[in-house]
Design an enzyme around this catalytic site. Structure first.
Site, PDB file in Angstrom:
ATOM      1  N   ARG A  52       0.835  -1.218   0.000  1.00 22.26           N
ATOM      2  CA  ARG A  52       0.000   0.000   0.000  1.00 22.26           C
ATOM      3  C   ARG A  52       0.862   1.258   0.000  1.00 22.26           C
ATOM      4  O   ARG A  52       0.526   2.249  -0.640  1.00 22.26           O
ATOM      5  CB  ARG A  52      -0.969  -0.002   1.183  1.00 22.26           C
ATOM      6  N   ARG A 100       9.425  27.119   0.014  1.00 20.59           N
ATOM      7  CA  ARG A 100       7.972  26.966  -0.047  1.00 20.59           C
ATOM      8  C   ARG A 100       7.446  27.351  -1.430  1.00 20.59           C
ATOM      9  O   ARG A 100       7.642  28.481  -1.886  1.00 20.59           O
ATOM     10  CB  ARG A 100       7.303  27.824   1.026  1.00 20.59           C
ATOM     11  N   LYS A 148      -3.015   6.939   1.463  1.00 22.17           N
ATOM     12  CA  LYS A 148      -2.891   7.115   2.920  1.00 22.17           C
ATOM     13  C   LYS A 148      -2.035   8.343   3.222  1.00 22.17           C
ATOM     14  O   LYS A 148      -0.872   8.241   3.596  1.00 22.17           O
ATOM     15  CB  LYS A 148      -2.299   5.845   3.548  1.00 22.17           C
ATOM     16  N   LEU A 205     -10.060   4.185   2.423  1.00 19.99           N
ATOM     17  CA  LEU A 205      -8.729   3.589   2.458  1.00 19.99           C
ATOM     18  C   LEU A 205      -8.868   2.073   2.309  1.00 19.99           C
ATOM     19  O   LEU A 205      -9.752   1.470   2.922  1.00 19.99           O
ATOM     20  CB  LEU A 205      -8.033   3.914   3.789  1.00 19.99           C
TER      21      LEU A 205
HETATM   22  N1  PDD Z   1      -5.622   4.073  10.263  1.00 18.73           N
HETATM   23  N2  PDD Z   1      -9.534   3.874   7.005  1.00 18.73           N
HETATM   24  C1  PDD Z   1      -8.834   4.937   7.464  1.00 18.73           C
HETATM   25  C2  PDD Z   1      -9.340   6.304   7.151  1.00 18.73           C
HETATM   26  C3  PDD Z   1      -7.670   4.733   8.231  1.00 18.73           C
HETATM   27  O1  PDD Z   1      -6.970   5.795   8.672  1.00 18.73           O
HETATM   28  C4  PDD Z   1      -7.251   3.409   8.523  1.00 18.73           C
HETATM   29  C5  PDD Z   1      -5.999   3.130   9.309  1.00 18.73           C
HETATM   30  C6  PDD Z   1      -8.018   2.337   8.027  1.00 18.73           C
HETATM   31  C7  PDD Z   1      -7.642   0.887   8.262  1.00 18.73           C
HETATM   32  O2  PDD Z   1      -6.507   0.520   7.516  1.00 18.73           O
HETATM   33  P1  PDD Z   1      -5.528  -0.622   8.050  1.00 18.73           P
HETATM   34  O3  PDD Z   1      -6.364  -1.808   8.315  1.00 18.73           O
HETATM   35  O4  PDD Z   1      -4.596  -0.832   6.928  1.00 18.73           O
HETATM   36  O5  PDD Z   1      -4.874  -0.104   9.320  1.00 18.73           O
HETATM   37  C8  PDD Z   1      -9.142   2.611   7.259  1.00 18.73           C
HETATM   38  C9  PDD Z   1      -4.375   3.908  10.983  1.00 18.73           C
HETATM   39  C10 PDD Z   1      -4.372   2.724  11.868  1.00 18.73           C
HETATM   40  C11 PDD Z   1      -4.029   5.190  11.712  1.00 18.73           C
HETATM   41  O6  PDD Z   1      -4.138   6.218  11.088  1.00 18.73           O
HETATM   42  O7  PDD Z   1      -3.647   5.160  12.873  1.00 18.73           O
END
Ligand code: PDD
Length: 285
Positions: A52, A100, A148, A205
């Protein structure tokens, strides 16, 4: 105890670690991150998180800070230097430091790479027994939630809003349908035992935990439907739960003050949490 963290090639005490004030992560939220969970000092689904990461980097034309094997070595060294038995490792990659400018910096600008650990209980969580109370919040994020990025202001505001309303977390809703949780994927179980989860698109995500849990559900002969579900459908579901690297699988027992099922953690969520932990431990590296 002060942690050892990793910043651009160096292992340093967290009190000595520094990043430029011109870092584009700071000025433009121009960066991506990953969160890998650690159980018994081992990394869960490292390959999934790296895959990812590569996708997030490519979508934003961000240069790669290092190869997977080097990133693995950094994760492992931080586990060992910090004596981390259970917790999380955050890896942040930004487009680096440059004058910047809204335009991307010249090719060759070195991306910034920061990793740090967070010791936190993952296996034994009170909320696994009590379940979570959820408040719904409009989804006001940008249109590429599949990447992400470190733009976490709105999820942070959504969680604060949920807390103020007496809930534990927020589910984000757009056009009446649930997208995902503030930092997790959202799932429900229908009265006839079908696990329903939103399909993959730019709207959510692509959770690594979601993927693992869907695989395990199939192995358990739990029928799965990947489709949109409305907030109303969620409120009248037999069960609801969330998945993420930091929560694994956690049951939801209330949405907007409305009890889910009998208001207690459901059997499918409990079972999936159990087998997710058992399976992850087996495959951790
Ligand atoms: N967050 N959706 C969002 C918006 C997220 O930020 C996350 C993960 C997930 C789950 O993804 P995964 O199973 O790959 O952790 C779904 C992480 C844990 C965080 O920001 O702390």
């Amino acid at each position: 105890m002060t942690r050892t963290v990793y910043v651009n090639g160096e292992y340093l005490s967290e009190t000595d670690a520094k990043i430029s004030i011109f870092d584009r992560g700071f000025l433009f939220a121009d960066g991506v991150y990953e969160v890998v969970s650690v159980l018994g000092g081992k990394l869960l689904d490292f390959a999934g998180h790296m895959k990812r990461l590569r996708r997030s980097l490519a979508e934003l034309e961000l240069p790669s800070p290092a190869e997977d094997d080097e990133l693995l070595a950094i994760h492992r060294r931080l586990v060992s230097e910090n004596g981390l038995d259970e917790g999380l490792i955050y890896m942040q990659v930004t487009r680096g430091a440059a004058d910047r400018d809204f335009l991307f910096p010249p090719k060759g600008t070195r991306p910034s790479l920061v990793l740090f650990t967070q010791a936190v209980a993952l296996r034994d969580k009170p909320s696994a027994e009590t379940g979570l109370r959820i408040a719904s919040v409009p989804d006001l994020r940008w249109g590429r939630r599949d990447i992400k990025t470190v733009q976490l202001l709105y999820p942070s505001m959504a969680k604060m809003d949920a807390k103020r309303r007496g809930a534990d977390d927020a589910w984000l809703v757009e056009d009446g349908v649930v997208t995902e949780g503030s930092s997790n994927n959202a799932h429900i179980v229908t009265a006839d035992g079908v696990l329903v989860t939103r399909d993959l698109s730019h709207s959510i995500l692509h959770g690594i935990t979601r993927a693992a849990v869907l695989r395990l559900a199939a192995e358990e002969n739990i029928p799965v439907e990947e489709r949109n579900f409305t907030l109303d459908e969620a409120k009248s579901a037999a069960e609801a739960f969330i998945t993420s690297a930091s929560s694994f699988v956690l049951p939801v027992v209330e949405i907007d003050l409305h009890p889910i099922g009998d208001g207690k953690p459901g059997p499918i969520a409990k079972r999936l949490r159990q087998i997710y932990i058992a399976e992850s431990e087996k495959t951790a590296i």
